[in-house]
Design an enzyme around this catalytic site. Structure first.
Site, mmCIF file in Angstrom:
data_model
loop_
_atom_site.group_PDB
_atom_site.id
_atom_site.type_symbol
_atom_site.label_atom_id
_atom_site.label_comp_id
_atom_site.label_asym_id
_atom_site.label_seq_id
_atom_site.Cartn_x
_atom_site.Cartn_y
_atom_site.Cartn_z
ATOM 1 N N LYS A 247 0.661 -1.231 -0.083
ATOM 2 C CA LYS A 247 0.090 -0.104 -0.070
ATOM 3 C C LYS A 247 0.791 1.183 -0.059
ATOM 4 O O LYS A 247 0.703 2.254 -0.571
ATOM 5 C CB LYS A 247 -0.952 0.109 1.132
ATOM 6 C CG LYS A 247 -1.822 -0.882 1.277
ATOM 7 C CD LYS A 247 -2.936 -0.780 2.673
ATOM 8 C CE LYS A 247 -2.327 -0.968 3.752
ATOM 9 N NZ LYS A 247 -1.619 -2.478 4.183
ATOM 10 N N ARG B 85 -9.423 0.948 9.261
ATOM 11 C CA ARG B 85 -9.150 -0.322 9.451
ATOM 12 C C ARG B 85 -10.176 -0.992 10.533
ATOM 13 O O ARG B 85 -10.003 -2.329 10.668
ATOM 14 C CB ARG B 85 -7.742 -0.333 10.111
ATOM 15 C CG ARG B 85 -6.503 -0.656 9.560
ATOM 16 C CD ARG B 85 -5.521 -0.604 10.435
ATOM 17 N NE ARG B 85 -4.150 -1.277 10.165
ATOM 18 C CZ ARG B 85 -2.985 -0.887 9.589
ATOM 19 N NH1 ARG B 85 -2.991 0.670 9.028
ATOM 20 N NH2 ARG B 85 -2.023 -1.419 9.479
ATOM 21 N N ARG C 70 -0.519 -9.144 13.120
ATOM 22 C CA ARG C 70 -0.963 -8.195 12.418
ATOM 23 C C ARG C 70 -1.811 -8.738 11.220
ATOM 24 O O ARG C 70 -2.724 -8.095 11.074
ATOM 25 C CB ARG C 70 0.333 -7.362 11.797
ATOM 26 C CG ARG C 70 1.089 -6.568 12.767
ATOM 27 C CD ARG C 70 2.471 -5.861 12.118
ATOM 28 N NE ARG C 70 2.506 -5.016 11.141
ATOM 29 C CZ ARG C 70 3.281 -4.817 10.239
ATOM 30 N NH1 ARG C 70 4.445 -5.577 10.449
ATOM 31 N NH2 ARG C 70 3.136 -3.971 9.181
HETATM 32 P P1 AMP Z 1 0.705 0.350 9.006
HETATM 33 O O1 AMP Z 1 2.086 1.508 8.832
HETATM 34 O O2 AMP Z 1 -0.256 0.871 8.292
HETATM 35 O O3 AMP Z 1 1.284 -0.938 8.842
HETATM 36 O O4 AMP Z 1 0.610 0.626 10.467
HETATM 37 C C1 AMP Z 1 1.323 0.479 11.575
HETATM 38 C C2 AMP Z 1 0.797 0.387 12.836
HETATM 39 O O5 AMP Z 1 0.106 1.622 13.249
HETATM 40 C C3 AMP Z 1 -0.474 -0.509 12.790
HETATM 41 O O6 AMP Z 1 -0.152 -1.987 13.309
HETATM 42 C C4 AMP Z 1 -1.344 -0.246 13.895
HETATM 43 O O7 AMP Z 1 -0.644 -0.476 15.202
HETATM 44 C C5 AMP Z 1 -1.011 1.555 13.793
HETATM 45 N N1 AMP Z 1 -2.290 1.718 12.956
HETATM 46 C C6 AMP Z 1 -2.147 2.479 11.562
HETATM 47 N N2 AMP Z 1 -3.016 2.757 10.845
HETATM 48 C C7 AMP Z 1 -4.100 2.362 11.919
HETATM 49 C C8 AMP Z 1 -5.566 2.522 11.899
HETATM 50 N N3 AMP Z 1 -6.149 3.087 10.967
HETATM 51 N N4 AMP Z 1 -6.197 1.996 13.025
HETATM 52 C C9 AMP Z 1 -5.568 1.497 14.059
HETATM 53 N N5 AMP Z 1 -4.115 1.421 14.425
HETATM 54 C C10 AMP Z 1 -3.521 1.826 13.342
#
Ligand code: AMP
Length: 189
Positions: A14, A89, A146
């Site tokens: 993404k 999410r 995750r």
């Molecule tokens: P990502 O970089 O999108 O993989 O996000 C890394 C981490 O940030 C995730 O595993 C969550 O802990 C937190 N996070 C990011 N976006 C969200 C979201 N929309 N809702 C809740 N937690 C989020």
């Protein structure tokens, strides 16, 4: 406005594909993961609260990320459109996003969902973990957590966007160019 939700499990590509689409369609890229990591490195109160959840691969509370997105929408009032990466999410986040966009007389145009099998996701994230320094990319147990959280809390949003006729499945395996070609085709269709 062109408002795209770029959807998919962790490691689906993404972030990388967002950068392409952002340039090609002049969109503002909003990644809640990037914003949260900024808060963690700046050691803000929010960052300190979020860090333990992020490091173990669990979601931070809805009201935190919804508030962050609200601020970013306000900061970018003249944007031609947005690409939402890693948000929404949960069902509550998807509903809140619809409400926020409605207040601005706009809406989600499409939800493009990158599909990648679990074995490939784990392989990609472990590889990324070698340079990213991200605690949540560092070991297979956290990566699996995750992916499980994605399957339980996030994947049901496919039905939410299907009900609005906005869901488009995209094969997320291939070269970067192949995948960005598939995404552009879906946006232009
Ligand atoms: P990502 O970089 O999108 O993989 O996000 C890394 C981490 O940030 C995730 O595993 C969550 O802990 C937190 N996070 C990011 N976006 C969200 C979201 N929309 N809702 C809740 N937690 C989020």
């Amino acid at each position: 406005m062109l408002n795209i939700v770029l959807f998919g499990p962790p490691g689906a590509g993404k972030g990388t594909q967002s950068l392409n689409l952002m340039e090609k369609y002049s969109l503002v890229h909003l990644s809640t993961g990037d914003i949260l990591r900024g808060e963690v490195s700046a050691k803000t109160e929010l960052g300190l609260k979020a860090k333990a959840l992020m490091d173990t691969g669990n979601l931070v509370p809805d009201e935190i990320v919804i508030g962050m997105i609200n601020n970013k929408l306000e900061d970018n009032k003249s944007a031609k459109g947005f690409i939402f990466d890693g948000f929404p999410r949960t069902q509550a986040q998807a509903e809140a996003l619809d409400d926020l966009l409605k207040e601005k007389s706009t809406s989600i145009s499409k939800m493009l969902a990158l599909a990648v099998n679990d074995a490939e996701l784990i392989k990609r994230l472990l590889l990324r973990g070698k340079d990213s320094g991200r605690a949540d990319d560092a070991n297979e147990e956290i990566i699996t957590n995750r992916i499980n959280n994605y399957n339980n809390q996030t994947a049901p949003l496919i039905d939410f966007y299907k009900a609005q006729n906005k869901f488009v499945a995209i094969d997320g395996v291939g070269s970067l160019e192949e995948i960005s070609g598939r995404l552009s085709e879906a946006i232009d269709a």
